[in-house]
Design an enzyme around this catalytic site. Structure first.
Site, PDB file in Angstrom:
ATOM      1  N   SER A   1      99.999 -31.172  89.402  1.00 18.01           N
ATOM      2  CA  SER A   1     100.365 -29.784  89.140  1.00 18.01           C
ATOM      3  C   SER A   1     101.865 -29.792  88.903  1.00 18.01           C
ATOM      4  O   SER A   1     102.385 -30.701  88.234  1.00 18.01           O
ATOM      5  CB  SER A   1      99.950 -28.919  90.334  1.00 18.01           C
TER       6      SER A   1
ATOM      7  N   TYR B   1     102.670 -23.141  79.735  1.00 21.63           N
ATOM      8  CA  TYR B   1     102.632 -24.276  80.673  1.00 21.63           C
ATOM      9  C   TYR B   1     102.322 -23.756  82.080  1.00 21.63           C
ATOM     10  O   TYR B   1     101.487 -24.329  82.790  1.00 21.63           O
ATOM     11  CB  TYR B   1     103.970 -25.019  80.650  1.00 21.63           C
TER      12      TYR B   1
ATOM     13  N   LYS C   1      99.307 -24.739  84.848  1.00 18.58           N
ATOM     14  CA  LYS C   1      99.524 -25.292  86.193  1.00 18.58           C
ATOM     15  C   LYS C   1      99.089 -24.304  87.280  1.00 18.58           C
ATOM     16  O   LYS C   1      98.553 -24.726  88.305  1.00 18.58           O
ATOM     17  CB  LYS C   1     100.985 -25.727  86.366  1.00 18.58           C
TER      18      LYS C   1
HETATM   19  N1  NAP Z   1     108.361 -34.671  84.331  1.00 19.53           N
HETATM   20  C1  NAP Z   1     108.371 -33.531  85.015  1.00 19.53           C
HETATM   21  O1  NAP Z   1     109.435 -32.905  85.217  1.00 19.53           O
HETATM   22  C2  NAP Z   1     107.101 -32.996  85.617  1.00 19.53           C
HETATM   23  C3  NAP Z   1     107.220 -32.029  86.613  1.00 19.53           C
HETATM   24  C4  NAP Z   1     106.071 -31.497  87.187  1.00 19.53           C
HETATM   25  C5  NAP Z   1     104.838 -31.925  86.761  1.00 19.53           C
HETATM   26  N2  NAP Z   1     104.735 -32.875  85.781  1.00 19.53           N
HETATM   27  C6  NAP Z   1     103.392 -33.258  85.362  1.00 19.53           C
HETATM   28  O2  NAP Z   1     103.230 -34.649  85.558  1.00 19.53           O
HETATM   29  C7  NAP Z   1     102.279 -35.154  84.609  1.00 19.53           C
HETATM   30  C8  NAP Z   1     102.874 -36.367  83.910  1.00 19.53           C
HETATM   31  O3  NAP Z   1     104.043 -35.952  83.243  1.00 19.53           O
HETATM   32  P1  NAP Z   1     105.238 -36.960  82.920  1.00 19.53           P
HETATM   33  O4  NAP Z   1     106.476 -36.350  83.428  1.00 19.53           O
HETATM   34  O5  NAP Z   1     104.885 -38.318  83.297  1.00 19.53           O
HETATM   35  O6  NAP Z   1     105.272 -36.769  81.320  1.00 19.53           O
HETATM   36  P2  NAP Z   1     105.304 -37.843  80.126  1.00 19.53           P
HETATM   37  O7  NAP Z   1     106.237 -38.932  80.436  1.00 19.53           O
HETATM   38  O8  NAP Z   1     105.523 -37.017  78.891  1.00 19.53           O
HETATM   39  O9  NAP Z   1     103.812 -38.460  80.132  1.00 19.53           O
HETATM   40  C9  NAP Z   1     102.728 -37.625  79.807  1.00 19.53           C
HETATM   41  C10 NAP Z   1     101.484 -38.484  79.730  1.00 19.53           C
HETATM   42  O10 NAP Z   1     100.370 -37.632  79.420  1.00 19.53           O
HETATM   43  C11 NAP Z   1      99.672 -38.252  78.345  1.00 19.53           C
HETATM   44  N3  NAP Z   1      98.886 -37.306  77.588  1.00 19.53           N
HETATM   45  C12 NAP Z   1      99.272 -36.149  77.007  1.00 19.53           C
HETATM   46  N4  NAP Z   1      98.236 -35.574  76.362  1.00 19.53           N
HETATM   47  C13 NAP Z   1      97.157 -36.388  76.562  1.00 19.53           C
HETATM   48  C14 NAP Z   1      95.790 -36.366  76.167  1.00 19.53           C
HETATM   49  N5  NAP Z   1      95.293 -35.365  75.405  1.00 19.53           N
HETATM   50  N6  NAP Z   1      94.961 -37.369  76.572  1.00 19.53           N
HETATM   51  C15 NAP Z   1      95.433 -38.389  77.318  1.00 19.53           C
HETATM   52  N7  NAP Z   1      96.726 -38.503  77.694  1.00 19.53           N
HETATM   53  C16 NAP Z   1      97.569 -37.511  77.315  1.00 19.53           C
HETATM   54  C17 NAP Z   1     100.747 -38.931  77.520  1.00 19.53           C
HETATM   55  O11 NAP Z   1     100.158 -39.868  76.647  1.00 19.53           O
HETATM   56  P3  NAP Z   1     100.757 -40.259  75.181  1.00 19.53           P
HETATM   57  O12 NAP Z   1     101.774 -41.349  75.443  1.00 19.53           O
HETATM   58  O13 NAP Z   1      99.566 -40.729  74.429  1.00 19.53           O
HETATM   59  O14 NAP Z   1     101.389 -39.023  74.620  1.00 19.53           O
HETATM   60  C18 NAP Z   1     101.557 -39.547  78.642  1.00 19.53           C
HETATM   61  O15 NAP Z   1     100.936 -40.711  79.104  1.00 19.53           O
HETATM   62  C19 NAP Z   1     101.941 -33.994  83.670  1.00 19.53           C
HETATM   63  O16 NAP Z   1     100.715 -33.408  84.067  1.00 19.53           O
HETATM   64  C20 NAP Z   1     103.100 -33.025  83.892  1.00 19.53           C
HETATM   65  O17 NAP Z   1     102.723 -31.690  83.630  1.00 19.53           O
HETATM   66  C21 NAP Z   1     105.841 -33.424  85.201  1.00 19.53           C
END
Ligand code: NAP
Length: 274
Positions: A133, A147, A151
């Site tokens: 989340s 977004y 969430k």
């Molecule tokens: N970074 C933050 O500040 C933050 C904060 C709170 C929550 N989150 C949550 O944490 C999670 C991971 O985010 P992150 O920060 O690691 O972002 P990230 O580095 O942009 O990685 C996102 C991942 O999701 C994959 N993805 C997106 N759409 C997809 C789909 N349709 N099917 C399969 N894979 C898909 C991407 O794959 P591709 O390489 O193929 O695009 C990538 O592996 C997300 O749910 C995000 O909302 C992140």
């Protein structure tokens, strides 16, 4: 030995979790849209890493890959629903396709994954379902409405689901990080605001992208610790920014509701006109 199933394992938190789990000697069933992006880890960890192409918006593929993963492993202890992305822009300005795709990925993808993973976890006698989340599942920034919808949606869905599946020995963990230094903000779609929104709140989202405090490895480590502890928490609020902002937001919300107590109770009484 723990076995993990992880979505969105190509980069960011998903890949970091994959790497840290493998480094612990665990097995990982990693799913991602481009499996070749884990060639380096496959070379290093051999059979500990099982990987398949999986787009979380393709429910038939999710069902098939989950079945293959559970068949290939004696049991899967932790399923991590991590894949997700963001869209910035005034809510009015987003294209229909952008609205639908982010909902299909962040909410529907997570819901359908859980609905298909739970029967397997139930049959093996339990497990842990980890859902990514965000602090953005409890508070909001203008310019990021869709977004937040996704969430806040997973917060409600998985809190209710947790109560349904707890009797089967399945624990649910909602991970709520603050702003984490991953590629998330570069990968996010950005829709320029239209004329009426220029200079307004949606034009200057108050996200301090340059000062992100969250560490990708710190977040992944915390997820592993929480998922494997004796009594995994329903909510895992991570990073100092999220801790400060979410606790302050929830306190303000509670104070506002409490100030409306008389109004709330008065609505129990039939209205008979002035
Ligand atoms: N970074 C933050 O500040 C933050 C904060 C709170 C929550 N989150 C949550 O944490 C999670 C991971 O985010 P992150 O920060 O690691 O972002 P990230 O580095 O942009 O990685 C996102 C991942 O999701 C994959 N993805 C997106 N759409 C997809 C789909 N349709 N099917 C399969 N894979 C898909 C991407 O794959 P591709 O390489 O193929 O695009 C990538 O592996 C997300 O749910 C995000 O909302 C992140």
């Amino acid at each position: 030995m723990t076995t993990w199933f992880i979505t969105g394992a190509s980069r960011g938190i998903g890949r970091e979790l994959t790497e840290q789990a493998l480094a612990r000697g665990d097995r990982v069933a990693a799913t991602l849209r481009q499996p070749e992006r884990l060639d380096d880890l496959a070379g290093k960890y051999g059979e500990l890493l099982w990987r398949r192409r999986m787009d979380v918006t393709d429910t038939a593929q999710v069902e098939r890959v989950l079945g293959e993963a559970f068949a290939a492993h004696e049991r899967i202890d932790v399923v991590v629903s991590n894949a997700g992305y963001g869209v910035f822009g005034a809510a009015e300005d987003l294209a229909d396709e952008q609205v639908e795709r982010v909902i299909a990925t962040n909410i529907t993808g997570s819901v359908q994954l859980a609905r298909r993973a739970v029967p397997w976890l139930r049959r093996q006698g339990g497990g842990v379902f980890v859902q990514l989340s965000s602090q953005g599942g409890h508070l909001t920034f203008p310019g990021f409405a869709i977004y937040h919808a996704t969430k806040w949606g997973v917060e409600g869905y998985f809190e209710a689901l947790a109560k349904e599946i707890e009797p089967f020995g399945i624990k649910t963990v909602l991970v709520e990080p603050g702003m984490v230094r991953t590629g998330f903000y570069d990968a996010a779609e950005r829709v320029p605001v239209s004329a009426p929104y220029r200079g307004g709140p949606a034009d200057t989202p108050a996200l301090p992208v340059e000062n992100m405090v969250g560490s990708q490895s710190g977040v992944a480590h915390a997820i592993i610790e929480a998922a494997l502890c004796e009594d995994p928490p329903l909510r895992l609020l991570l990073n100092s920014d999220a801790y400060d902002a979410v606790t302050a937001t929830v306190r303000r919300r509670l104070a506002a509701w409490e100030s409306q107590r008389d109004l709330a109770y008065a609505a129990d009484t039939d209205y008979v006109g002035a």
